[in-house]
Design an enzyme around this catalytic site. Sequence first.
Site, short mmCIF file in Angstrom:
data_model
loop_
_atom_site.label_atom_id
_atom_site.label_comp_id
_atom_site.label_asym_id
_atom_site.label_seq_id
_atom_site.Cartn_x
_atom_site.Cartn_y
_atom_site.Cartn_z
CG HIS A 215 33.17 -34.27 86.27
ND1 HIS A 215 34.35 -33.96 86.92
CD2 HIS A 215 32.80 -35.49 86.75
CE1 HIS A 215 34.68 -34.94 87.75
NE2 HIS A 215 33.76 -35.89 87.65
CD GLU B 208 36.87 -31.76 85.67
OE1 GLU B 208 35.79 -31.67 86.28
OE2 GLU B 208 37.69 -30.82 85.61
CG ASN C 83 29.76 -41.63 92.04
OD1 ASN C 83 29.25 -42.70 91.79
ND2 ASN C 83 29.17 -40.73 92.82
#
Length: 327
Positions: free
Chosen positions: A302, A160, A71
Site C-alpha cells: 500500500h 493506491e 492515513n
Amino acid sequence: MKKSLLILRSLLAVLALGLTSGLAAQEPTIIRGEKISPDFPYESHYVEVLGSRMHYVDEGEGDPILFIHGNPTSSYLWRNVIPHVSGHYRAIAVDLIGMGKSDKPELDYTYLDHRRYLNAFIQALDLKNITFVIHDWGSVLGFDYAMHNEANTLGVAFMEALIPPRFPIPAEPPADSIFGRFRTAGEGEKLIYEDHYFMEQMVPGGVVRKLSEEEMNHYREPYLAEGSRKPILQWPRELPMGGKPAANVEVISSIGAWMKTTKMPMLHLWAGSGGMNPDGNARYYVDNVADIESYFLGEGRHYLQEDHPEMIGVAVNDWRRRLDERK
C-alpha cells in the site's frame, strides 16, 4: 491522446520509459538499491487556514506539484520522491489538518472537514495550474478538487487510490474484520487510541521492505499522544461501505463517473499486489480513462513510496515534462 501504458520493471526502464500498448503478464519485481533515506531535510512552512495552521514542505520553483498523503501518514511519506521533481517544478507536500505537523483543532475529522481545509489551503497559497500526486485518502481529496476545478488542474498522478472500481464497497465489512473493528464504537477507539494499531501494524505491513526504527519514529511523532489519533480512527469510518457515509459514497461515485468523461491527463502508478489498485484496476483505468499512462512499479503493497520512491519521482517528473511539451 491515445491511451498508453508504460511498464517499469527496473530503474533503467524508468529512465528509458519503455512504451507498450497493454498490460504485460510479468512477475512483479522490486527495485533493490533505490536511494531510500529516513531523513526529512526540508524546511517547515505554515499557513493559517480556517483559524488553524497547516504545515507543508515547499521545494523548487515553477508550476506546483501538490503531494497529498492519506492515513496515518504525513508529508514525510513523500520525502524521497520530492527531490526527483523539485529541480523542475515547485514540489509542495501538505500535512492534512490534524495530521503531521499541522494543527489539531477540535473537529470530527470527516472527509468533508478535510476537504474544506485542503481547498482553503490551496486558496491560501494561491496555487495555480496544479498537478496532483495523491495516495490513499489524499487521492479522494485530489480527485475531488480536480473534478470541480478542471481549469486550475493540469493533471493527476495517483497510486493506491480509494476510488472506483475498488470503492464504494456495497456491504459493510464483517464485524470481526480489522476494518469492521475500526468502525465499531469502543473497539475502534481501543485499537487506535490504546494499541496504535494502524500505525504499528498497518504501516509496516503495507511496505515490502522493513521500515527502520528511525522511519517508524518519524511516522509516530505526530501521534504520540492518544488524543492526537482522532483522524487516524475517523478515516476508516469514512470509507464508503454499505452505503455509509452517504456523502462519501456520492463523492467517490462522482469521481468514478467523471474519470470516464474527462480529458484530463492522468498517471496511474501501481504494484502487482497493491492493496487498493492491483493489476485488475490498472486494466480498468486503461480501458476507461481517455488520457492515462500506467506505470507498473513491481512488488509493492500500500505505501508504495517506501519501496519505490525513485521510480515514482522519476516517472512523475517525466510525465509532467511531457505534459509541458503538449502545451
